[in-house]
Design an enzyme around this catalytic site. Structure first.
Site, PDB file in Angstrom:
ATOM      1  N   ARG A 104      40.103 -10.885 -17.760  1.00  0.00           N
ATOM      2  CA  ARG A 104      41.412 -10.240 -17.689  1.00  0.00           C
ATOM      3  C   ARG A 104      41.909  -9.915 -19.098  1.00  0.00           C
ATOM      4  NH1 ARG A 104      46.896 -11.940 -14.709  1.00  0.00           N
ATOM      5  NH2 ARG A 104      45.522 -13.060 -13.311  1.00  0.00           N
ATOM      6  N   THR A 108      46.967  -5.913 -21.183  1.00  0.00           N
ATOM      7  CA  THR A 108      47.226  -5.089 -19.982  1.00  0.00           C
ATOM      8  C   THR A 108      47.190  -5.922 -18.702  1.00  0.00           C
ATOM      9  OG1 THR A 108      44.897  -4.599 -19.612  1.00  0.00           O
ATOM     10  CG2 THR A 108      46.112  -3.107 -21.090  1.00  0.00           C
ATOM     11  N   ASP A 200      39.121 -24.327  -6.224  1.00  0.00           N
ATOM     12  CA  ASP A 200      38.421 -23.382  -7.101  1.00  0.00           C
ATOM     13  C   ASP A 200      36.951 -23.330  -6.687  1.00  0.00           C
ATOM     14  OD1 ASP A 200      36.806 -22.430  -9.388  1.00  0.00           O
ATOM     15  OD2 ASP A 200      38.771 -22.258 -10.331  1.00  0.00           O
ATOM     16  N   ASP A 203      34.322 -23.959  -9.544  1.00  0.00           N
ATOM     17  CA  ASP A 203      34.264 -25.366  -9.963  1.00  0.00           C
ATOM     18  C   ASP A 203      33.586 -26.225  -8.908  1.00  0.00           C
ATOM     19  OD1 ASP A 203      35.375 -25.016 -12.424  1.00  0.00           O
ATOM     20  OD2 ASP A 203      37.403 -25.610 -11.838  1.00  0.00           O
TER      21      ASP A 203
END
Ligand code: URA
Length: 209
Positions: A104, A108, A200, A203
């Site tokens: 990411r 932006t 997650d 994970d």
């Protein structure tokens, strides 16, 4: 084709419950993901084209069906997407495999691809994009846009869990891409985790918590 298919086969639902449980250890989690991925692949490949070929059985000449056209390409969104590869490849061993890595952009906040490797002839292949969790769908939408830039047209998306928010985003960004999931969950928490979810996925798959 429907935009959303929830694969609600009893075996998938049973395995998914085990997967969600927080006490499920890494090895068991991986095994369950493999098994669900195989069952998802069975549903996703239901409409692959067939052609008839001449064969000889031990008793007589016959005509029988085989898969037609170029082999499927499974594209994993790194890193959790890799968890769905093994089970899918058990069912479609000759599938080609592509990888897309995204991060990411801190300014932006948009996903940017840092790694992109797919077969050169991806435009001619049916493509299955895999990522276990369709949460905000930012990564999935970007990955699919990148594949379309490479000419891919026949694209499907597979995940273990989808959030309504992610599904809506996918429908808006890629209405032509059907989504296959084992469950449509309730929503997202403030950190973008799917609820009730399974935590997650990366994970839990790789034991990195
Ligand atoms: N990614 C995950 O691994 N889990 C979620 O719940 C959402 C995104």
């Amino acid at each position: 084709m429907r935009h959303l298919t929830v694969v609600d086969h009893p075996l998938v639902q049973h395995k998914l419950t085990l997967l969600r449980m927080k006490q499920t250890p890494t090895a068991e989690f991986r095994r369950l993901v493999n098994e669900i991925a195989l069952l998802l692949a069975y549903e996703i490949t239901r409409d692959l084209p067939l052609e008839e070929v001449p064969i000889e059985t031990p008793l007589m000449p016959a005509r029988s069906k085989v898969l037609a056209g170029k082999k499927v390409c499974i594209v994993s969104i790194l890193r959790a997407g890799d968890g769905l590869l093994e089970g899918m490849l058990d069912l479609i061993p000759s599938a080609r495999v592509g990888h897309i890595g995204l991060y990411r952009d801190p300014v932006t906040l948009q996903p940017v691809d840092y790694y992109y490797k797919v077969p050169q002839d991806i435009a001619e292949r049916p493509v299955i994009v895999v990522d276990p969790m369709l949460a905000t769908a930012n990564s999935a939408a970007r990955a699919i846009a990148r594949l379309k830039e490479s000419g891919a047209r026949d694209i499907k998306f597979a995940c273990l869990l989808a959030a309504p928010e992610g599904l809506a985003r996918m429908k808006e960004a890629h209405p032509d891409v059907p989504v296959f999931t084992a469950s449509l969950d309730d929503g997202l928490d403030d950190h973008g985790y799917i609820l009730p979810g399974l935590g997650d996925a990366g994970d839990r798959l790789f034991g990195t918590k």
